[in-house]
Design a protein around this motif. Structure first.
Motif, PDB file in Angstrom:
ATOM      1  N   ALA A 153      -1.494  12.694   3.267  1.00 21.57           N
ATOM      2  CA  ALA A 153      -2.109  13.963   3.675  1.00 21.57           C
ATOM      3  C   ALA A 153      -3.624  13.797   3.576  1.00 21.57           C
ATOM      4  N   LEU A 154      -4.254  13.458   4.685  1.00 25.26           N
ATOM      5  CA  LEU A 154      -5.685  13.173   4.709  1.00 25.26           C
ATOM      6  C   LEU A 154      -6.424  14.168   5.602  1.00 25.26           C
ATOM      7  N   TYR A 155      -7.739  14.228   5.422  1.00 21.77           N
ATOM      8  CA  TYR A 155      -8.588  15.032   6.298  1.00 21.77           C
ATOM      9  C   TYR A 155      -9.028  14.142   7.468  1.00 21.77           C
ATOM     10  N   PRO A 156      -8.621  14.428   8.700  1.00 23.42           N
ATOM     11  CA  PRO A 156      -8.829  13.509   9.828  1.00 23.42           C
ATOM     12  C   PRO A 156     -10.271  13.075  10.038  1.00 23.42           C
ATOM     13  N   ASP A 157     -11.239  13.983   9.836  1.00 24.92           N
ATOM     14  CA  ASP A 157     -12.626  13.671  10.149  1.00 24.92           C
ATOM     15  C   ASP A 157     -13.425  13.146   8.960  1.00 24.92           C
TER      16      ASP A 157
ATOM     17  N   LEU B 224     -13.205   2.560  -5.203  1.00 22.25           N
ATOM     18  CA  LEU B 224     -13.704   1.806  -4.060  1.00 22.25           C
ATOM     19  C   LEU B 224     -13.363   0.315  -4.192  1.00 22.25           C
ATOM     20  N   ILE B 225     -13.450  -0.201  -5.399  1.00 21.08           N
ATOM     21  CA  ILE B 225     -13.095  -1.603  -5.627  1.00 21.08           C
ATOM     22  C   ILE B 225     -11.633  -1.847  -5.288  1.00 21.08           C
ATOM     23  N   ARG B 226     -10.757  -0.930  -5.676  1.00 19.09           N
ATOM     24  CA  ARG B 226      -9.339  -1.073  -5.354  1.00 19.09           C
ATOM     25  C   ARG B 226      -9.117  -0.992  -3.848  1.00 19.09           C
ATOM     26  N   ALA B 227      -9.827  -0.101  -3.181  1.00 15.02           N
ATOM     27  CA  ALA B 227      -9.696   0.029  -1.729  1.00 15.02           C
ATOM     28  C   ALA B 227     -10.122  -1.254  -1.025  1.00 15.02           C
ATOM     29  N   VAL B 228     -11.229  -1.823  -1.478  1.00 17.53           N
ATOM     30  CA  VAL B 228     -11.717  -3.075  -0.889  1.00 17.53           C
ATOM     31  C   VAL B 228     -10.707  -4.191  -1.123  1.00 17.53           C
ATOM     32  N   ARG B 229     -10.136  -4.226  -2.308  1.00  8.94           N
ATOM     33  CA  ARG B 229      -9.136  -5.256  -2.631  1.00  8.94           C
ATOM     34  C   ARG B 229      -7.935  -5.184  -1.693  1.00  8.94           C
ATOM     35  N   LEU B 230      -7.616  -3.980  -1.218  1.00  6.20           N
ATOM     36  CA  LEU B 230      -6.492  -3.797  -0.302  1.00  6.20           C
ATOM     37  C   LEU B 230      -6.911  -3.926   1.164  1.00  6.20           C
ATOM     38  N   GLY B 231      -8.142  -4.397   1.406  1.00  4.95           N
ATOM     39  CA  GLY B 231      -8.554  -4.688   2.768  1.00  4.95           C
ATOM     40  C   GLY B 231      -9.209  -3.546   3.512  1.00  4.95           C
ATOM     41  N   LEU B 232      -9.642  -2.502   2.801  1.00  5.94           N
ATOM     42  CA  LEU B 232     -10.213  -1.331   3.471  1.00  5.94           C
ATOM     43  C   LEU B 232     -11.731  -1.376   3.627  1.00  5.94           C
ATOM     44  N   GLU B 233     -12.371  -2.439   3.168  1.00  2.68           N
ATOM     45  CA  GLU B 233     -13.835  -2.480   3.220  1.00  2.68           C
ATOM     46  C   GLU B 233     -14.394  -2.238   4.625  1.00  2.68           C
ATOM     47  N   PRO B 234     -13.831  -2.846   5.696  1.00  3.73           N
ATOM     48  CA  PRO B 234     -14.413  -2.602   7.031  1.00  3.73           C
ATOM     49  C   PRO B 234     -14.268  -1.164   7.504  1.00  3.73           C
ATOM     50  N   TRP B 235     -13.441  -0.394   6.821  1.00  3.73           N
ATOM     51  CA  TRP B 235     -13.121   0.966   7.280  1.00  3.73           C
ATOM     52  C   TRP B 235     -13.700   2.053   6.383  1.00  3.73           C
TER      53      TRP B 235
ATOM     54  N   ASP C 129     -16.464   3.550   6.108  1.00  4.67           N
ATOM     55  CA  ASP C 129     -17.261   4.602   6.741  1.00  4.67           C
ATOM     56  C   ASP C 129     -16.665   5.076   8.066  1.00  4.67           C
ATOM     57  N   HIS C 130     -15.373   4.820   8.248  1.00  7.57           N
ATOM     58  CA  HIS C 130     -14.647   5.290   9.426  1.00  7.57           C
ATOM     59  C   HIS C 130     -13.836   6.528   9.074  1.00  7.57           C
ATOM     60  N   ALA C 131     -13.687   7.420  10.023  1.00  4.15           N
ATOM     61  CA  ALA C 131     -12.879   8.625   9.816  1.00  4.15           C
ATOM     62  C   ALA C 131     -11.412   8.256   9.636  1.00  4.15           C
TER      63      ALA C 131
END
Length: 209
Positions: A92-96, A118-129, A131-133
């Motif tokens: 359940a996320l906020y789309p924008d 943020l460190i955990r997110a990067v570890r799971l490969g989310l770093e390129p994303w 600043d993306h909605a």
């Protein structure tokens, strides 16, 4: 209050009957006790009530009869909710909002360290994303963000509903590593149709329709 050992972690379900439609209970007379530092694999076929068990533990689904307690507190109280985490299967996320903003918001709500999230997110490969909605994310990245958001900060108990669904194999292995670590420190209820290789459970619990 910080409890480094998490040794008092407990989910106690006593004589619970609950459902969503009057006269049609999903669970009837359910009693279960989960305590201490352990990783419990919750199993059951479709319609057995696994998602209902998640909602009972969340405190947002009050039982028709019986009691649900988290660490000796009614599951619906703010005090109980602060000591446990729930990761439902449906994000359940906020789309924008960006990935980074989701983690910042969730960290503030959980009184958790934003940088750790943020460190955990990067570890799971989310770093390129970062600043993306959220609406631009793939299904797998959406689920990884949701998993991180739902498990931030310090907690005694966590209930995870199909956390491996839809994510890539490398991330499955990293999530499994986290879950194994948590199981040695606190109470983990894991709902999953299958277990990744190397993920060893302490106990299992079967729900029957």
């Amino acid at each position: 209050m910080h409890r480094p050992s998490h040794q008092n972690a407990a989910i106690e379900i006593r004589d619970v009957t609950v459902g969503y439609t009057e006269g049609k209970p999903v669970l009837s007379g359910l009693s279960a006790s989960f305590k201490g530092r352990s990783l419990v694999w919750v199993q059951g076929g479709n319609g057995a009530g696994k998602s209902t068990l998640v909602e009972l533990c969340s405190g947002y689904l009050p039982p028709w009869q019986g009691t649900v307690q988290i660490n000796g507190m009614d599951a619906g109280t703010p005090e109980a909710r602060s000591t446990r985490r729930i990761c439902r299967t449906q994000p359940a996320l906020y789309p924008d909002m960006t990935v980074r903003d989701h983690i910042v918001l969730a960290s503030r709500c959980a009184r958790a360290d934003m940088e750790a999230g943020l460190i955990r997110a990067v570890r799971l490969g989310l770093e390129p994303w970062l600043d993306h909605a959220a609406k631009t994310l793939s299904t797998g990245n959406t689920r990884k963000l949701w998993y991180v958001m739902c498990t931030l900060g310090d907690f005694d108990c966590v209930v995870l509903d199909e956390p491996f669904n839809g994510i890539d194999q490398e991330s499955v292995e990293k999530v499994a590593e986290e879950i194994c670590q948590w199981g040695g420190e606190r109470l983990v209820l894991l709902i999953s149709h299958t277990l990744p290789p190397g993920l060893t459970v302490t106990d299992d619990f079967h729900l029957h329709p």
